[in-house]
Design an enzyme around this catalytic site. Structure first.
Site, PDB file in Angstrom:
ATOM      1  N   PRO A   2       0.827  -1.203   0.000  1.00 22.19           N
ATOM      2  CA  PRO A   2       0.000   0.000   0.000  1.00 22.19           C
ATOM      3  C   PRO A   2       0.865   1.258   0.000  1.00 22.19           C
ATOM      4  O   PRO A   2       1.796   1.374   0.794  1.00 22.19           O
ATOM      5  CB  PRO A   2      -0.798  -0.126   1.306  1.00 22.19           C
ATOM      6  CG  PRO A   2      -0.835  -1.597   1.576  1.00 22.19           C
ATOM      7  CD  PRO A   2       0.479  -2.118   1.093  1.00 22.19           C
ATOM      8  N   GLU A   3       0.568   2.180  -0.907  1.00 14.56           N
ATOM      9  CA  GLU A   3       1.308   3.429  -0.978  1.00 14.56           C
ATOM     10  C   GLU A   3       0.437   4.556  -0.429  1.00 14.56           C
ATOM     11  O   GLU A   3      -0.644   4.306   0.099  1.00 14.56           O
ATOM     12  CB  GLU A   3       1.752   3.685  -2.415  1.00 14.56           C
ATOM     13  CG  GLU A   3       2.691   2.603  -2.936  1.00 14.56           C
ATOM     14  CD  GLU A   3       3.266   2.900  -4.310  1.00 14.56           C
ATOM     15  OE1 GLU A   3       3.099   4.031  -4.802  1.00 14.56           O
ATOM     16  OE2 GLU A   3       3.880   2.003  -4.901  1.00 14.56           O
TER      17      GLU A   3
END
Length: 273
Positions: A2-3
């Site tokens: 996840p960014e």
């Protein structure tokens, strides 16, 4: 992994359900994830009210009157709102119970984190994991002048500088690839060889792409789901990321793949100079 957009999508998904709510219980099914949980965490937050939520880089923040809980989703974690009686599965490690609902942290690879910063230890920005982070890309502090000035002594490739997170935080691999494509910059270009004008273009598209990804619910990564259990749709908009060997959507050239610092980079040799 996840960014920033995925983390912000998660924050936006949970905050209507948890802000202003009192923590009525805490269930820890192990003693830690990437790092040990604070040993007195139940005493710190049970009976206390979550005043607001926030985000710094990829860290989710739950603010209480006396401190803040820092949550990192690791490589494949997620936070979900669900009824407190929902049976726990193998990778459900933390439940923060809020009366008739709860916030559940699921982390199959256990690279996430749940940490505490007490107000008596000073500003949250001085926390060991936050103090060296660069500016937020969606904040007013993120400017082309900042990027230009901060890279005059950086001979590393611009893609590596973006991922380092000490100039601007949260522009992870996917969004760095897409931003460099839209700005027409080759990911191998040395950061100190990029002009102020090109940094102006890059700063604009970084903001645009992150905002678009948040609006579309993030990217459909292998494991990421938002707080509502849905995957994002930004992946459908990729111009270069994970498209090696396919035709460029602008010039019809072939998208190339290289490895930079053990991370995959995708670019169009015609569109990016």
């Amino acid at each position: 992994m996840p960014e920033l957009p995925e983390v912000e999508v998660t924050r936006l998904g949970i905050h209507p359900y948890i802000e202003g709510r009192r923590v009525s219980g805490l269930i820890l099914r192990r003693d830690g994830l990437r790092w040990p949980f604070p040993v007195n965490l139940p005493q710190l937050i049970v009976g206390q009210t979550i005043l607001s939520t926030g985000r710094r880089g990829k860290y989710l923040l739950l603010h209480f009157g006396h401190g803040s809980l820092l949550i990192h989703l690791g490589m494949s974690g997620n936070l979900r709102i669900m009824p407190p009686e929902t049976p726990a599965q193998k990778h459900d490690h933390v439940d923060i119970v809020l009366g008739e609902q709860m916030l559940r942290l699921t982390d199959p690879r256990r690279f996430g984190a749940v940490l505490w910063h007490d107000n008596t230890n000073g500003s949250l920005e001085e926390h060991l994991l936050l103090r060296k982070l660069g500016v937020e890309p969606l904040s007013d502090q993120f400017t082309s002048d900042l990027m230009f000035q901060q890279t005059r002594q950086r001979s590393a490739a611009i893609k590596q500088v973006l991922l380092a997170g000490d100039v601007v935080v949260g522009v992870g691999n996917i969004y760095a690839c897409e931003s460099l494509f839209r700005a027409g910059i080759n990911p191998k270009t040395a950061a100190n060889r990029i002009s102020r004008k090109r940094y102006q273009a890059l700063s604009v598209v970084i903001r645009q792409i992150l905002a678009e990804a948040i609006k579309q619910g993030g990217s459909t990564l292998k494991d990421f789901v938002g707080a509502d259990g849905k995957t994002g749709y930004f992946q459908q908009s990729y111009f270069v990321y994970d498209r090696a060997g396919e035709a460029c959507r602008v010039c019809q050239g072939t998208i190339r793949h290289i490895t930079q610092g053990q991370r995959s980079s995708f670019y169009c040799v015609n569109c990016q100079k």
